[in-house]
Scaffold this active site. Sequence first.
Site, PDB file in Angstrom:
ATOM      1  N   GLY A   1       1.002  -1.323  -0.076  1.00 55.62           N
ATOM      2  CA  GLY A   1       0.020   0.019  -0.077  1.00 55.62           C
ATOM      3  C   GLY A   1       0.932   1.174  -0.041  1.00 55.62           C
TER       4      GLY A   1
ATOM      5  N   GLN B   1      -0.503   5.064  -9.684  1.00 54.62           N
ATOM      6  CA  GLN B   1      -1.315   3.967 -10.464  1.00 54.62           C
ATOM      7  C   GLN B   1      -2.646   4.505 -10.624  1.00 54.62           C
ATOM      8  OE1 GLN B   1       0.456   3.388  -7.422  1.00 54.62           O
ATOM      9  NE2 GLN B   1       0.046   1.361  -6.912  1.00 54.62           N
ATOM     10  N   GLN B   2      -3.157   5.346 -10.208  1.00 50.97           N
ATOM     11  CA  GLN B   2      -4.511   5.759 -10.593  1.00 50.97           C
ATOM     12  C   GLN B   2      -4.653   6.443 -11.902  1.00 50.97           C
ATOM     13  OE1 GLN B   2      -7.218   4.408  -9.732  1.00 50.97           O
ATOM     14  NE2 GLN B   2      -6.856   3.684  -7.257  1.00 50.97           N
TER      15      GLN B   2
ATOM     16  N   GLY C   1      17.641   8.647 -12.430  1.00 51.31           N
ATOM     17  CA  GLY C   1      17.532   9.951 -11.216  1.00 51.31           C
ATOM     18  C   GLY C   1      16.277  10.666 -10.971  1.00 51.31           C
TER      19      GLY C   1
ATOM     20  N   ASP D   1       7.856   4.866  -3.840  1.00 54.22           N
ATOM     21  CA  ASP D   1       7.483   5.332  -2.528  1.00 54.22           C
ATOM     22  C   ASP D   1       8.466   5.735  -1.527  1.00 54.22           C
ATOM     23  OD1 ASP D   1       4.636   4.891  -3.422  1.00 54.22           O
ATOM     24  OD2 ASP D   1       4.641   2.733  -2.642  1.00 54.22           O
TER      25      ASP D   1
ATOM     26  N   THR E   1      10.551  11.406 -11.160  1.00 53.07           N
ATOM     27  CA  THR E   1      11.439  10.513 -10.979  1.00 53.07           C
ATOM     28  C   THR E   1      11.964   9.740 -12.428  1.00 53.07           C
ATOM     29  OG1 THR E   1       9.819   8.613 -10.296  1.00 53.07           O
ATOM     30  CG2 THR E   1      11.112  10.015  -8.526  1.00 53.07           C
TER      31      THR E   1
ATOM     32  N   PHE F   1      -7.047  -8.753  -7.603  1.00 50.24           N
ATOM     33  CA  PHE F   1      -6.970  -7.565  -6.585  1.00 50.24           C
ATOM     34  C   PHE F   1      -8.366  -7.239  -6.097  1.00 50.24           C
ATOM     35  CE2 PHE F   1      -6.945  -3.028  -5.397  1.00 50.24           C
ATOM     36  CZ  PHE F   1      -6.117  -2.992  -4.212  1.00 50.24           C
TER      37      PHE F   1
HETATM   38  N1  ATP Z   1      17.799   0.715 -10.676  1.00 46.02           N
HETATM   39  C1  ATP Z   1      17.953   1.765 -10.039  1.00 46.02           C
HETATM   40  N2  ATP Z   1      19.385   2.339  -9.208  1.00 46.02           N
HETATM   41  C2  ATP Z   1      19.371   3.208  -8.615  1.00 46.02           C
HETATM   42  N3  ATP Z   1      18.158   4.095  -8.227  1.00 46.02           N
HETATM   43  C3  ATP Z   1      16.962   3.632  -8.808  1.00 46.02           C
HETATM   44  C4  ATP Z   1      16.984   2.565  -9.597  1.00 46.02           C
HETATM   45  N4  ATP Z   1      15.475   2.554  -9.829  1.00 46.02           N
HETATM   46  C5  ATP Z   1      14.965   3.471  -9.191  1.00 46.02           C
HETATM   47  N5  ATP Z   1      15.744   4.198  -8.502  1.00 46.02           N
HETATM   48  C6  ATP Z   1      15.486   5.522  -7.677  1.00 46.02           C
HETATM   49  O1  ATP Z   1      14.248   5.392  -7.445  1.00 46.02           O
HETATM   50  C7  ATP Z   1      13.596   6.559  -7.729  1.00 46.02           C
HETATM   51  C8  ATP Z   1      12.260   6.413  -8.264  1.00 46.02           C
HETATM   52  O2  ATP Z   1      12.240   5.382  -9.296  1.00 46.02           O
HETATM   53  P1  ATP Z   1      11.210   5.261 -10.468  1.00 46.02           P
HETATM   54  O3  ATP Z   1      11.146   6.568 -11.261  1.00 46.02           O
HETATM   55  O4  ATP Z   1      11.308   4.100 -11.223  1.00 46.02           O
HETATM   56  O5  ATP Z   1       9.854   5.306  -9.719  1.00 46.02           O
HETATM   57  P2  ATP Z   1       8.408   4.607  -9.924  1.00 46.02           P
HETATM   58  O6  ATP Z   1       8.307   4.349 -11.463  1.00 46.02           O
HETATM   59  O7  ATP Z   1       7.575   5.367  -9.287  1.00 46.02           O
HETATM   60  O8  ATP Z   1       8.673   3.160  -9.315  1.00 46.02           O
HETATM   61  P3  ATP Z   1       7.579   2.212  -8.493  1.00 46.02           P
HETATM   62  O9  ATP Z   1       6.150   2.872  -8.848  1.00 46.02           O
HETATM   63  O10 ATP Z   1       7.776   0.940  -9.242  1.00 46.02           O
HETATM   64  O11 ATP Z   1       7.533   2.189  -7.291  1.00 46.02           O
HETATM   65  C9  ATP Z   1      14.418   7.174  -8.728  1.00 46.02           C
HETATM   66  O12 ATP Z   1      14.275   8.512  -8.905  1.00 46.02           O
HETATM   67  C10 ATP Z   1      15.695   6.795  -8.212  1.00 46.02           C
HETATM   68  O13 ATP Z   1      16.302   7.549  -7.238  1.00 46.02           O
END
Ligand code: ATP
Length: 328
Positions: free
Chosen positions: A52, A176-177, A232, A261, A227, A120
């Site tokens: 969650g 996700q929404q 990064g 999260d 993100t 779900f």
């Molecule tokens: N392979 C990785 N190596 C290092 N840092 C990562 C990696 N993947 C994600 N991160 C870190 O996590 C942050 C969030 O990642 P991402 O953009 O993939 O979020 P997301 O797509 O919302 O992920 P999810 O919804 O699956 O939790 C990035 O800004 C980065 O700092």
Amino acid sequence: MPSPRPLLIAGSIATDHLMTFQGKFEDSLVVEQLHKLSVSFLVDDLEIRRGGVAPNMCFGLGRLGLRPVLVGAAGEDFGDYRSWLERHGVDCSHVRISESKHTARFVCTTDATMAQFASFYPGAMAEARLIELQPIVAAVGEPEYVLIGADDPEGMLRHTEECRQRGYAFIADPSQQLAFGEGELIRQLVDGAALLFSNEYESHLIEQKTGWSAEEVLSRVGTQVTTLGAEGVRVRRAGEPDIVLPAAKDVTAVEPTGVGDAFRAGFLGALAWDVGLERAAQVGCVLAAYVVETVGTQEYTFTAEQFLGRLEHSYGAEAAADIRPHLV
Ligand SMILES: Nc1ncnc2c1ncn2[C@@H]1O[C@H](COP(=O)(O)OP(=O)(O)OP(=O)(O)O)[C@@H](O)[C@H]1O
Ligand SMILES: [Mg+2]
């Protein structure tokens, strides 16, 4: 020094029940008999993972020594999860407990070929729409902000509207929404947010669904944090230069669930410490690194020294020095 004003984190509360089947589903399916489908698989592994979006973020904030207030709806079965979160510094006293529904649950069986059968059950999550923020605020004090994460869409909308009406600063984190919501819902969730979080894919989805250009989205929120996965993060504010930072260094990715999260938890924790947006993004990336390196979303641990060491290794000694006084 923890933030003097409470951080309210609203969003889904759920657990994942993951099973693995050593064979192939395919071998048990008789194509001509699909209209009478009834199959059972003997699985040899059941993993129950805490999840969650709201508890994931709260857990990360707790790890940093803050005491976030969890806002969401769960079932009578929430007891064990509540104890776990409270042991990690999360205030769960305002979670709504449904009288008739279980906590939301994702149930998934994966076979040897990675084929999946999943369901779900939203359950108690649908009662998020019955939660009013004002009584919580009356108990904990005027919030620094209310984060509105992925949840029952009616609930997300209601929280956002209540924030607008009562003048609470809110953070939009629809994640996700976004895939399910219509443009009107998304415009309502985003417009006027102090901060908007998304990943890069979601940032395009926001533009596409709202019909707003990237600049227009930015003009409607205070700060936009996007993100970029392993690349990064980018932080934008209208009229200011973008802050673009690489992810933490030397990360061995094991399992990414919950990484977004954790990033948010780090970012928000650092904002509560009032160390500026660049430091917030750096703390977010380091906290996210811990999650990618572990299986599960709330299984990581670190000492203050380890965390500061990683921060220094990735972003320099000054970054670590700025954060040190806040980490206990
Ligand atoms: N392979 C990785 N190596 C290092 N840092 C990562 C990696 N993947 C994600 N991160 C870190 O996590 C942050 C969030 O990642 P991402 O953009 O993939 O979020 P997301 O797509 O919302 O992920 P999810 O919804 O699956 O939790 C990035 O800004 C980065 O700092
Ligand atoms: Mg995400």
